[in-house]
Design an enzyme around this catalytic site. Structure first.
Site, PDB file in Angstrom:
ATOM      1  N   HIS A 143      -5.938  -6.865  -0.983  1.00 60.71           N
ATOM      2  CA  HIS A 143      -4.892  -5.882  -0.714  1.00 60.71           C
ATOM      3  C   HIS A 143      -3.597  -6.562  -0.259  1.00 60.71           C
ATOM      4  CE1 HIS A 143      -3.845  -1.714  -0.394  1.00 60.71           C
ATOM      5  NE2 HIS A 143      -3.671  -1.712   0.912  1.00 60.71           N
TER       6      HIS A 143
ATOM      7  N   ASP B 244      -8.709  -5.873  -5.182  1.00 60.66           N
ATOM      8  CA  ASP B 244      -8.279  -4.722  -4.377  1.00 60.66           C
ATOM      9  C   ASP B 244      -8.706  -3.416  -5.044  1.00 60.66           C
ATOM     10  OD1 ASP B 244      -7.033  -2.976  -2.672  1.00 60.66           O
ATOM     11  OD2 ASP B 244      -4.994  -3.505  -3.265  1.00 60.66           O
TER      12      ASP B 244
ATOM     13  N   SER C 106       0.842  -1.188   0.000  1.00 64.56           N
ATOM     14  CA  SER C 106       0.000   0.000   0.000  1.00 64.56           C
ATOM     15  C   SER C 106       0.889   1.254   0.000  1.00 64.56           C
ATOM     16  CB  SER C 106      -0.957  -0.047   1.199  1.00 64.56           C
ATOM     17  OG  SER C 106      -2.035   0.827   1.035  1.00 64.56           O
TER      18      SER C 106
END
Length: 491
Positions: free
Chosen positions: A452, A427, A171
């Site tokens: 994710h 995601d 991320s």
């Protein structure tokens, strides 16, 4: 300002879940038995307060936390696997990134997880860190410089100066891994950037994309699921227009009745955030990352939304998967469970949420919107004008929407090298990142059925074949980069 506490080390063994009372359970514990992880030692590094100004802070330092294990390391020879910590407590990421230690065992690597400044326990000014102007030293550039200095000095201390470094991140941490390879290629030989939305956070792309893709996850389970969500939000809107606040309180089990359009806006944000988290964390097994999630939470959510004729009750119970996973809450407090901030996808809670809010007000551009046309949510806009107004009032700053494009190349990445961009198609962050390979050394790895940064998580019996294949590809590329770097750096 703070001197290093080099004498303070805490050794923590990642033990079976039943032995951990205050920590999330390690994700490498198997469903059918316990699999022990490595021992991490918690240490603190004396970090420069301000890398780019010799006057404002002089040579002041603060204590930056990091976790380290040499359990698998071929000392003085094996590579260094360095996790570029992101917006939270570094233990959260270490406990949920088992692939890195699994790969370290295969390739004889030293593993370091570094905590991002202003998060967890790495607070440059202690309790004053979130005051103005103390918070001004929270920037991407300062964080990258922290990691560059830490890598360089720890390699010297550990007699690892000839050991190639590979950075990992998920991320925002994945974004930082990309940036480390771009800004410090002299230090970093390659980067695995999992679920890194380096394009959308630089203001590139469609602001409707994120919540459109959240909606698509639920629609892929059952089209009638998204119809039910739209219907529930429409009923909520009708009650709000009639100012039937008592009914809203009853339907959603709120601790206090809403009393204004502001409260309804907050309720809509809280509900939308629940769907966002379930889409992001749609793993095929239960997890304890960013809260407690059942296996396949999107499927569970759709089953809940379609469980009966009362759509408002179904919507409440669906949100409860996120906000009341333990079942102990007797009512929902609108303003303690969810904080509206400069990130429409959610800033979280506690002091970490303050740090992320500031970053979203300065460099990280998160102007995403829902509109009830391309998605199933109420229209909740967040434009650059909205961002500027909020950030000016909250932090006395004016955002720089184009800064990441200027500083970190935007989508003009073709001259970079040795970066893996991995994304799962479940995601909602994926389409804000790089989905197609840009060259033979800028590789996009797309994971069917992946949520994710699923590939960073440790191996699990429920893993889809796609993520097993993705990890194999990543492991092979990283081994190649390590070999290339050894060849390049030979005298």
């Amino acid at each position: 300002m703070w001197r290093i506490l080099v004498f303070l080390t805490v050794t923590v063994s990642l033990c079976p879940v039943q032995l951990l009372q205050g920590l999330p359970s390690p994700q490498w514990s198997k469903h059918d038995g316990v699999k022990r992880g490595p021992k991490f030692t918690e240490k603190y590094f004396s970090q420069t307060m301000d890398h780019f100004n010799f006057n404002s802070m002089g040579n002041s330092t603060f204590s930056q936390r990091y976790l380290i294990t040499d359990e698998y390391w071929h000392k003085g020879h094996g590579p260094v696997f360095f996790y570029t910590g992101n917006e939270g407590d570094i233990w959260e990421f270490a406990l949920n990134s088992g692939f890195i230690t699994e790969l370290a065992a295969q390739q004889g690597a030293l593993v370091i997880f570094a905590e991002h400044r202003y998060y967890g326990k790495s607070l440059p000014f202690g309790k004053e860190s979130f005051n103005i102007p103390e918070i001004s030293l929270l920037t991407v550039e300062q964080a990258l410089a922290d990691y560059a200095v830490m890598i360089t000095e720890l390699k010297q201390q550990l007699a690892a100066t000839h050991c190639p470094v590979i950075v990992f991140g998920g991320s925002y941490g994945g974004m930082l891994s990309v940036y480390m390879r771009l800004k410090y290629p002299n230090i970093v030989a390659g980067a695995l950037a999992a679920s890194a939305p380096i394009l959308s956070t630089a203001g590139l792309g469609d602001p409707r994309q994120f919540f459109r893709d959240v909606t698509a996850d639920f629609e892929s389970v059952a089209p009638e699921c998204t119809d039910a969500v739209r219907g529930a939000f429409h009923q909520l809107k009708e009650l709000a227009e009639r100012q039937d606040y008592i009914r809203i309180q009853a339907e959603f089990l709120l601790c206090k009745p809403p009393s204004s359009a502001k409260d309804i806006h907050q309720l809509n944000g809280l509900l939308r955030n629940a769907f966002t988290l379930m889409a992001m964390l749609d793993y095929p097994y239960s997890t304890h990352f960013m809260g407690n999630m059942p296996a396949n939470p999107v499927k569970v959510a759709c089953e809940t939304m379609l469980s009966g004729p009362n759509l408002l009750a179904n919507l409440r119970n669906t949100a409860g998967i996120v906000y009341n996973s333990t079942g102990v809450l007797t009512c929902f407090d609108l303003y303690s469970l969810y904080l509206e901030c400069a990130d429409p996808t959610g800033c979280g809670l506690g002091s970490d949420s303050l740090a992320w809010d500031y970053q979203a007000c300065t460099e990280i551009d998160l102007c995403y919107e829902s509109n009830n046309v391309t998605d199933m949510f109420p229209p909740l806009a967040f434009t650059e004008e909205d961002r500027e107004l909020y950030c000016s009032k909250r932090w006395a700053v004016v955002p720089r929407p184009d800064w990441l494009k200027t500083q970190f190349w935007g989508d003009a990445l073709s001259t970079a090298s040795n970066i893996i961009f991995s994304n799962g198609d479940l995601d909602p962050w994926a389409n804000g990142g790089v989905r197609k390979s840009l060259s033979s050394s800028l590789i996009a790895v797309n994971i069917s059925g992946g949520a994710h940064h699923l590939d960073l998580r440790g191996s699990n019996d429920a893993d889809p074949v796609s993520v097993i294949s993705a990890r194999k590809t990543e492991a092979d590329l990283i081994a190649q980069w390590v070999k290339m770097e050894r060849t390049r750096s030979k005298p």
